[in-house]
Design a protein around this motif. Structure first.
Motif, mmCIF file in Angstrom:
data_model
loop_
_atom_site.group_PDB
_atom_site.id
_atom_site.type_symbol
_atom_site.label_atom_id
_atom_site.label_comp_id
_atom_site.label_asym_id
_atom_site.label_seq_id
_atom_site.Cartn_x
_atom_site.Cartn_y
_atom_site.Cartn_z
ATOM 1 N N ALA A 223 -23.820 -48.179 -2.202
ATOM 2 C CA ALA A 223 -23.544 -47.463 -3.446
ATOM 3 C C ALA A 223 -24.830 -47.227 -4.228
ATOM 4 O O ALA A 223 -25.022 -46.153 -4.822
ATOM 5 N N GLN A 224 -25.719 -48.227 -4.247
ATOM 6 C CA GLN A 224 -26.997 -48.051 -4.925
ATOM 7 C C GLN A 224 -27.828 -46.953 -4.265
ATOM 8 O O GLN A 224 -28.477 -46.156 -4.943
ATOM 9 N N GLN A 225 -27.800 -46.921 -2.934
ATOM 10 C CA GLN A 225 -28.513 -45.855 -2.238
ATOM 11 C C GLN A 225 -27.918 -44.491 -2.568
ATOM 12 O O GLN A 225 -28.640 -43.497 -2.683
ATOM 13 N N ASP A 226 -26.585 -44.451 -2.730
ATOM 14 C CA ASP A 226 -25.947 -43.189 -3.119
ATOM 15 C C ASP A 226 -26.363 -42.778 -4.525
ATOM 16 O O ASP A 226 -26.527 -41.582 -4.807
ATOM 17 N N VAL A 227 -26.502 -43.763 -5.414
ATOM 18 C CA VAL A 227 -26.953 -43.456 -6.774
ATOM 19 C C VAL A 227 -28.367 -42.874 -6.742
ATOM 20 O O VAL A 227 -28.682 -41.915 -7.466
ATOM 21 N N PRO A 300 -19.030 -44.534 -10.974
ATOM 22 C CA PRO A 300 -20.178 -44.358 -10.076
ATOM 23 C C PRO A 300 -19.796 -44.130 -8.619
ATOM 24 O O PRO A 300 -20.387 -43.282 -7.943
ATOM 25 N N GLU A 301 -18.795 -44.875 -8.126
ATOM 26 C CA GLU A 301 -18.426 -44.740 -6.714
ATOM 27 C C GLU A 301 -17.880 -43.349 -6.417
ATOM 28 O O GLU A 301 -18.210 -42.746 -5.380
ATOM 29 N N VAL A 302 -17.036 -42.819 -7.314
ATOM 30 C CA VAL A 302 -16.455 -41.491 -7.114
ATOM 31 C C VAL A 302 -17.535 -40.419 -7.244
ATOM 32 O O VAL A 302 -17.610 -39.488 -6.437
ATOM 33 N N ARG A 303 -18.371 -40.554 -8.266
ATOM 34 C CA ARG A 303 -19.445 -39.572 -8.463
ATOM 35 C C ARG A 303 -20.407 -39.564 -7.281
ATOM 36 O O ARG A 303 -20.832 -38.506 -6.806
#
Length: 439
Positions: A223-227, A300-303
């Motif tokens: 998730a952090q990498q996705d952010v 954050p997860e959905v975005r």
């Protein structure tokens, strides 16, 4: 008569074990809709009857089976409980097998630790009461410690679920061995035996929680990498906007010079200004509007998932349109389950759109009055068989492809506050998902 008496004793003992197993299943699966699961309990009661008859048949027809009879009956019960879980929870086989093994670990440990409370002269009803009482107390403790939450998290891992199932089967087999060894332990060693059994089951539970936490840490890292990827995408959009503004500013004087020559022709001036405004809006305004829509996704997860999917679809030439007119702050269900559902719908929409001449996907997220509505639309060129649409393994792409929508239905099966709808008309396929606030 002794045969009937033995049959009744074996059946009563097996039935008690099944009821205790059902109690632990509710705990390890972190079940909230308990009444709905209990309504599906009666078919499970066929398992102790079958196990009892199997034991008696094997004992009468193959006397040498003696010491192996317990193992055969236990494995048969585990398989039947797995089939029941698969039917009651609508899970895949390995998930169902894992849940049955985990519940069996606690149930067998329960039986092992309650041996001291009963003896051969204790009435069957008291023995069953002690076993079920301890099961309910232990299950409530597991609920309070949120063990089921971690176990469900481990089951959600899509990487080699059979490995998790085999690990849990090994743990269950170890507890079965401990139960069998109880009959051979000398009385003076029984306290140490019970202590060792208790420590073993606690260590098993701790191992499951540890593995689930490792999986959760890996998912949070993703998730952090996705952010980070999201931030890069924002930077790319801002850079594109900056270039557009610089280009417009560079040509500003030339545009004014051209417009000044048309000052005497008002109609031509209006037409030129209209074309200039439309072109600027198309190149720059769409990026600004898209950024504003994404900004309304405050989970954050959905975005992160949406940004990732939009980027991939853009690279494949699929035109994407996102609408999120109001801030989305909650989805009424486990956010990772919602992300999985959203990912399945977007993947299916993008794949189907690529088969058309002008691929596009429209995503609408509307959050109002405690309700979150999702609508995913895409053009569709293939034929649809409504009767097979939700079957696992069926797909218009061929065999062994259609696991998405069946998995989507299994996820929603655990949320009575969620409703899905599918429609297709005039070459457009639409998937809708509405989730109400949890009561």
């Amino acid at each position: 008569m002794p045969l009937l008496s033995n049959l009744f004793i074996v059946f009563s003992d097996t039935l008690t074990g099944h009821l205790a197993l059902a109690v632990y299943l509710l705990a390890v699966t972190d079940e909230h809709a308990i009444r709905r699961r209990l309504k599906k309990l009666p078919p499970l009661l066929l398992s102790p009857l079958f196990a009892t008859l199997l034991s008696m048949v094997l004992l009468q027809s193959i006397p040498a089976v003696g010491m192996y009879l317990y193992y055969i009956a236990s494995f048969a019960i585990l398989v039947m409980c797995t089939l029941w879980v698969r039917w009651a929870w609508q899970w895949r086989f390995w998930q169902s097998f894992s849940a049955a093994c985990m519940a069996s670990v606690f149930q067998v440990a329960d039986a092992t630790l309650t041996i001291w409370a009963v003896d051969g002269d204790t009435p069957i009803i008291i023995t069953a009461g002690v076993h079920l009482g301890v099961s309910i107390a232990a299950a409530l403790l597991l609920y309070r410690l949120r063990f089921g939450m971690w176990f469900r998290l481990l089951l959600d891992s899509e990487s080699a679920p059979w490995r998790t199932a085999l690990l849990l089967f090994a743990l269950e087999a170890a507890m079965e061995v401990f139960l069998i060894l109880a009959s051979g332990i000398q009385p003076k060693y029984l306290p140490a035996y019970y202590l060792l059994a208790a420590v073993l089951v606690v260590l098993m539970a701790a191992l499951i929680v540890y593995l689930a936490q490792r999986f959760d840490d890996a998912r949070k890292m993703q998730a952090q990498q996705d952010v980070i990827a999201q931030q890069r995408l924002y930077e790319q959009d801002l850079e594109a906007i900056r270039r557009e503004v610089r280009s417009f500013r560079h040509d500003y004087k030339n545009l004014l010079a051209g417009l000044s020559q048309q000052a005497g022709e008002l109609e031509g001036l209006r037409r030129t200004l209209s074309q200039l405004d439309a072109g600027f809006d198309q190149r720059l305004g769409e990026k600004i509007r898209a950024s504003a829509q994404i900004g309304n996704l405050q989970i954050p997860e959905v975005r992160s998932l949406l940004l990732s999917k939009l980027t991939v679809m853009g690279e494949k030439g699929v035109a994407c349109r996102l609408e999120a007119l109001y801030p989305v702050t909650a989805v009424g269900m486990d956010v990772w389950d919602y992300v999985r559902c959203l990912g399945i719908l977007l993947d299916n929409a993008a794949e189907a759109a690529l088969d058309t001449e002008r691929p596009w996907v429209e995503i609408v997220l509307l959050a109002q009055d405690g309700r979150v509505s999702l609508r995913v639309s895409n053009p569709y060129a293939n034929s649809i068989e409504p009767g097979k649409l939700w079957d696992e393994g069926w797909s218009t792409k061929g065999p062994d492809r259609g696991v998405g929508l069946s998995g989507y239905q299994r996820i929603l099966g655990g949320y009575p506050n969620a409703a899905s709808c599918t429609s297709w008309e005039n070459g457009v396929f639409v998937q809708e998902l509405t989730v109400e606030d949890r009561l």
